[in-house]
Scaffold this active site. Structure first.
Site, PDB file in Angstrom:
ATOM      1  CG  HIS A   1      61.872  39.240  69.766  1.00  0.00           C
ATOM      2  ND1 HIS A   1      62.985  39.996  69.484  1.00  0.00           N
ATOM      3  CD2 HIS A   1      62.280  38.277  70.651  1.00  0.00           C
ATOM      4  CE1 HIS A   1      64.020  39.521  70.161  1.00  0.00           C
ATOM      5  NE2 HIS A   1      63.621  38.491  70.882  1.00  0.00           N
TER       6      HIS A   1
ATOM      7  CG  HIS B   1      65.534  34.617  69.140  1.00  0.00           C
ATOM      8  ND1 HIS B   1      65.965  33.753  70.120  1.00  0.00           N
ATOM      9  CD2 HIS B   1      65.345  35.809  69.752  1.00  0.00           C
ATOM     10  CE1 HIS B   1      66.021  34.387  71.285  1.00  0.00           C
ATOM     11  NE2 HIS B   1      65.649  35.649  71.082  1.00  0.00           N
TER      12      HIS B   1
ATOM     13  CD  GLU C   1      68.510  37.534  69.782  1.00  0.00           C
ATOM     14  OE1 GLU C   1      67.548  38.284  69.478  1.00  0.00           O
ATOM     15  OE2 GLU C   1      68.788  37.218  70.954  1.00  0.00           O
TER      16      GLU C   1
END
Length: 375
Positions: free
Chosen positions: A120, A193, A331
Site C-alpha cells: 500500500h 480500503h 478493493e
C-alpha cells in the site's frame, strides 16, 4: 425500492466540515460530512482521504454505520488495518519492494511483515498524509475533493505526482473518482480500503453476507501473498462467487490458497478488464437487514479481504471490538505486483497522461437494485 425513489425532490444539504482531531504538529484534521438527503450520510477525513463512516438505512429505515473505523484520530495515527483509507502510490503488494521502469530499478521500503513486500505504497503511504480539501460546488450531490502532492522519490517512487480524490454522495450512491498526473514516468494504483459490514459496524461477522462477483478467474498467491502466475478459473473452487454465495460458505474449506491467506485475501480478475465507464462487478447483500450494495468500477481487478488479521484488539465507534471476519474489503484496483509482471494490465503513468479511476457504491432497499450510473 431504491432509496433515490423516495427522495427525488429533496434538496441535498451542503457538506459540513468540523475538526476531527489535531496532529502532533498542531495541524487540524477535518471531517467532511456528506448527506444524500435520503437517509445516507458519509464522513471523510483529510488524514488519508479516509472514509471514516457511512450510514445506510435498512429495510425499516434505520441507518447504521456500515464501514469499520476508529472512534478518534489517535487510532488513525497508528498504522494498522487501513480503515477506509485512500492507499497509494501503489495499492496492494510490490514484491521485495523493487520494480524496474525504463531500465532503472526503484526501491520502496518493505512494510508487510513477516513478508518481504512493499504494501500500500510503503510505510508512509498516502493513507498517512494530510490532504487538502474543498467542497464540490455547482453540481448535483454533496461532495468533497481532496488533493495531495507526492514529490519525486516519495517512498522510492519516481516522478512528482499530483493526486485528487473526489467523494460525491447523491441519493443512494457514493461515487469515488481518482485522478493523477506525473512529471516523470511512474506507477500508480489507487484504491479505497474500507471494511464493510452491512449489519452495522461492530457486528461480529460478515460471513453471513451474500457476495456475487463478475469474475471467472482469480490470482493464486504464494506464501508471500504475491501472485504465483496468471489468472486461473474460479470454477470448482472456493473462489467461485459468480453466483450469490455466503462469504463464509467455503472459507474454512481445505484449500491451500485459503490456508496461505488465513481466508480470502486475493485479487479477482474482473470480466471484461478495465473499462472507460464504471460497470457493476460486485453485489453484497445482508439478508437480515435487507441492505444491498452494488459496486461498480472502471478497474480490471478487485481484492477481497475478509479481515483475517483483525484480532479483537481494536474498538470501533460503536464501542464494540473488531474480531476476525468482522468486516470485508472490496478493493477495486489493478493487479498486485503489476510493475514486475509485464503480462498484467499496466500501471505505468507517463507525463501528459492522466490516471483515471472511478468506483461507485450504490445502496438499495429490499427488492431493488441500483444502477451503475454514468462515468
Amino acid at each position: 425500492m431504491l432509496f433515490s425513489d423516495r427522495s427525488t425532490h429533496r434538496p441535498q444539504p451542503a457538506p459540513v466540515r468540523d475538526v476531527f482531531g489535531t496532529l502532533p504538529d498542531g495541524s487540524p484534521v477535518h471531517r467532511w460530512t456528506l448527506d444524500d438527503g435520503a437517509g445516507i450520510t458519509a464522513a471523510v477525513l483529510t488524514r488519508g482521504a479516509t472514509l471514516q463512516a457511512l450510514y445506510v438505512p435498512d429495510r425499516d429505515g434505520r441507518a447504521l454505520n456500515v464501514v469499520l473505523g476508529h472512534p478518534s484520530l489517535d487510532g488513525y495515527l497508528v498504522r494498522g488495518p487501513f480503515f477506509g483509507a485512500t492507499v497509494g502510490r501503489y495499492g496492494n503488494r510490490i514484491a521485495e519492494g523493487r520494480f524496474q521502469l525504463d531500465g532503472r530499478t526503484h526501491t520502496v521500503p518493505l512494510c508487510d511483515p513477516p513478508r518481504r513486500n512493499a504494501l500500500h505504497g510503503g510505510p508512509h503511504g498516502f493513507d498517512t498524509r494530510l490532504w487538502r480539501a474543498a467542497p464540490l460546488d455547482g453540481g448535483p450531490g454533496s461532495g468533497v475533493q481532496l488533493t495531495l502532492d507526492s514529490p519525486d522519490g516519495d517512498q522510492g517512487f519516481p516522478g512528482a505526482l499530483r493526486v485528487t480524490v473526489r467523494y460525491l454522495l447523491t441519493p443512494g450512491r457514493l461515487r469515488i473518482d481518482y485522478r493523477a498526473r506525473t512529471d516523470a514516468p511512474t506507477v500508480v494504483n489507487l484504491t479505497n480500503h474500507s471494511y464493510l459490514n452491512l449489519a452495522g459496524e461492530g457486528s461480529p461477522t460478515v460471513l453471513d453476507h451474500e457476495l456475487t462477483l463478475a469474475a471467472a478467474a482469480f490470482l493464486p498467491v504464494d506464501a508471500q501473498l504475491r501472485p504465483l502466475h496468471g489468472p486461473v478459473p474460479v470454477h470448482g473452487t472456493p473462489f467461485d462467487f459468480t453466483a450469490p454465495r455466503p462469504v463464509g460458505a467455503r472459507i474454512q474449506a481445505p484449500d491451500a490458497q485459503l490456508r496461505l491467506a488465513g481466508g480470502y485475501d486475493h485479487c479477482w480478475c474482473l470480466d471484461g478488464g478495465a473499462t472507460p465507464r464504471p460497470r457493476p462487478v460486485a453485489l453484497l447483500r445482508h439478508p437480515a437487514s435487507g441492505r444491498e450494495l452494488t459496486l461498480s468500477t472502471t478497474e480490471p481487478g478487485i481484492q477481497l479481504y475478509t479481515g483475517n488479521a483483525l484480532d479483537g484488539t481494536l474498538t470501533g465507534p460503536s464501542g464494540r471490538r473488531y474480531g476476525p471476519r468482522s468486516g470485508l474489503a472490496l478493493e477495486t484496483q489493478h493487479y498486485p505486483d503489476s510493475p514486475n509482471r509485464p503480462h498484467f494490465p499496466s500501471t505505468e503513468l507517463r507525463p501528459g497522461q492522466e490516471y483515471r479511476s472511478t468506483t461507485l457504491l450504490s445502496f438499495t432497499a429490499p427488492g431493488g437494485r441500483a444502477e451503475p450510473g454514468e462515468a
